[in-house]
Design an enzyme around this catalytic site. Structure first.
Site, PDB file in Angstrom:
ATOM      1  CB  SER A  99       0.232  11.009  -1.934  1.00 41.64           C
ATOM      2  OG  SER A  99      -1.054  10.445  -1.937  1.00 41.64           O
ATOM      3  CG  ASP A 241      -3.445   8.184  -4.217  1.00 38.26           C
ATOM      4  OD1 ASP A 241      -3.260   6.962  -4.386  1.00 38.26           O
ATOM      5  OD2 ASP A 241      -2.944   8.817  -3.273  1.00 38.26           O
ATOM      6  CG  ASP A 243       0.954   7.110  -2.939  1.00 39.59           C
ATOM      7  OD1 ASP A 243      -0.205   7.526  -3.137  1.00 39.59           O
ATOM      8  OD2 ASP A 243       1.425   6.957  -1.811  1.00 39.59           O
ATOM      9  CG  ASP A 245      -1.841   5.705  -0.428  1.00 41.43           C
ATOM     10  OD1 ASP A 245      -2.350   6.374  -1.353  1.00 41.43           O
ATOM     11  OD2 ASP A 245      -1.326   6.231   0.577  1.00 41.43           O
TER      12      ASP A 245
HETATM   13 MG    MG Z   1      -1.638   8.392  -1.727  1.00 42.08          MG
END
Ligand code: MG
Length: 450
Positions: A99, A241, A243, A245
């Site tokens: 992440s 961010d 990744d 999400d």
């Molecule tokens: Mg994330």
């Protein structure tokens, strides 16, 4: 390799590459996950340099126990989640990502068969398999690997179909996009293109060492985005961010929009279409509740953690939900945080309600004080009990930790689930009261500790 007692933390398994996150762990965990999920399993990575190394070890583990691997390549976490949700024959997914952590970290995150984040109870079963070291299948049962193409397009199609694309195209918006050199580079430019939005891009090439800035989307890390949004007179600045999400925003004129404020603004968009319930953790600002009520909705609080928010949303049929860190969940799209979907909704918000800078001025202002108190894990329970007794006469919400409610604000005292600390959050419209209460509860906690 140092073994931690509990393999899965709040966000899957994470560690420093070739220290506590290496190919041996990925291989062994791959066998455990394969044993648990069976059949077909989807796999993807974010843009981290170590992604390929861990992915190949994971593939070796999964196929060694007979799993057929669907290799999606490099994608945002919500894009692999959408793929798993869409395909009933795919039993689950594995995302190699850490992440927003620095580039030396990587992690392994499991996705449940319906595309949601894997609940703790299932992770525990995988963890048991991991400890027992799953045996390999016979040679003729070994799984294969299929490269999957088109996953990004279907994910993007779904996002575009969930907003008023025609109205957004007509508005001829201009944005500055900062992908933090992460997985959003494969989806976010496509989403903007499909919505007819002109994008000036920053850090929007895939670079696994994140040379642009650290991938946690905070105001300090987004100075370039903030100044470019202001100077280019863009309607919006978008940051994701590592990744993708989570996403956060910069308003026209350059004001950084913290996650609780974007949660409030998007609530308004969602409630315009359909009245219903919005779900958020007890730690979120009262600002969200104020805006939701004013827009004719109801608010339900949960314990902290995005899987908990998502499960509650499913249970009560909520129309929207999310966390104050920019992780927003849109149930019609899917029951997990989605940075791309959030950005599309924010564009819609500008089209429906006008410039973000003006919308922000209409929001109530709350002051927040956050404190951290070091405390051993063994002492936490005892201290929580004493605190509850001491506050028994107050108005309390015990959903997660202890939330003491006042007419003009609240204080939340919460033992961290992962670190030996207590967190104190104090919020009020009056900055003096906010600080005073944070001080009072900090002193109280310190008294119990001594
Ligand atoms: Mg994330």
């Amino acid at each position: 390799m140092t073994m931690v007692p509990r393999l899965f933390g709040t966000n899957g398994v994470r560690g420093v590459v070739n220290d506590d996150m290496d190919v041996n762990l990925a291989l062994r965990l791959g066998k455990a996950i394969g044993r648990f999920m069976g059949g077909k399993v989807a796999l993807a990575t974010d843009t981290r340099t170590s992604g390929a190394m861990l992915k190949h070890a994971m593939i070796a583990g999964l196929t060694a126990v007979g799993v057929e691997v669907m290799d999606l390549g490099v994608l945002p976490t919500p894009a692999i989640q959408y793929y798993v949700k869409l395909h009933d024959d795919v039993k689950g997914g594995v995302m190699i990502t850490a992440s927003h952590n620095p580039p030396q970290f990587n992690g392994i995150k499991c996705i449940d068969g319906d595309g949601t984040e894997m609940p703790r109870a299932k992770e525990e079963v995988i963890e048991d398999y991991y400890q027992s070291d799953v045996p390999c299948v016979s040679w003729d049962q070994v799984g294969g690997v299929q490269k999957v193409s088109g996953a990004v397009e279907r994910y993007v199609d779904d996002i575009v179909s969930r907003v008023d694309a025609e109205a957004i195209r007509k508005a001829k918006l201009k944005v500055v996009l900062d992908c933090a050199n992460g997985a959003a580079v494969y989806t976010m430019p496509l989403i903007l293109d499909r919505l007819g939005v002109r994008a000036i891009t920053l850090n929007s090439d895939a670079q696994g060492k994140f040379p642009g800035h650290p991938s946690e989307p905070t105001a300090e890390n987004l100075v370039d985005l903030i100044s470019l949004t202001r100077e280019s007179k863009a309607h919006l600045g978008i940051a994701l961010d590592g990744d993708a999400d989570r996403s956060v925003f910069v308003a026209d004129g350059g004001e950084f929009v913290p996650g609780d404020r974007s949660l409030a603004l998007v609530s308004k968009v969602m409630l315009k279409k359909k009245k219903g319930t919005v779900v958020t953790p007890v730690s979120s600002s009262s600002l969200v509740e104020d805006v939701v009520r004013k827009a004719g909705g109801m608010l339900v609080y949960t314990a902290v953690g995005s899987p908990i928010v998502a499960r509650k949303m499913m249970e009560i049929g909520a129309i929207f939900g999310g966390e104050e860190n920019g992780g927003l969940i849109f149930p019609e799209h899917q029951y997990c945080r989605d940075g791309g979907m959030t950005a599309a909704k924010m564009l819609e918000s500008i089209v429906f309600f006008g410039p973000l800078s003006e919308q922000l001025q209409e929001l109530p202002v709350y002051h927040v004080e956050k404190r951290k108190i070091v405390c051993s894990n063994q002492q936490k329970e005892e201290i929580m009990r004493s605190l509850s007794e001491r506050c028994a006469q107050d108005r309390l919400d015990c959903t997660d930790g202890l939330k003491v409610l006042f007419d003009d604000g609240w204080v939340l005292i919460r033992p961290s689930g992962t670190e030996p600390i207590f967190r104190i959050y104090s919020e009020s419209r009056d900055p003096g009261l906010c600080r005073e209460r944070a001080d009072k509860f900090e002193v109280m906690l310190l008294e119990y500790l001594n």
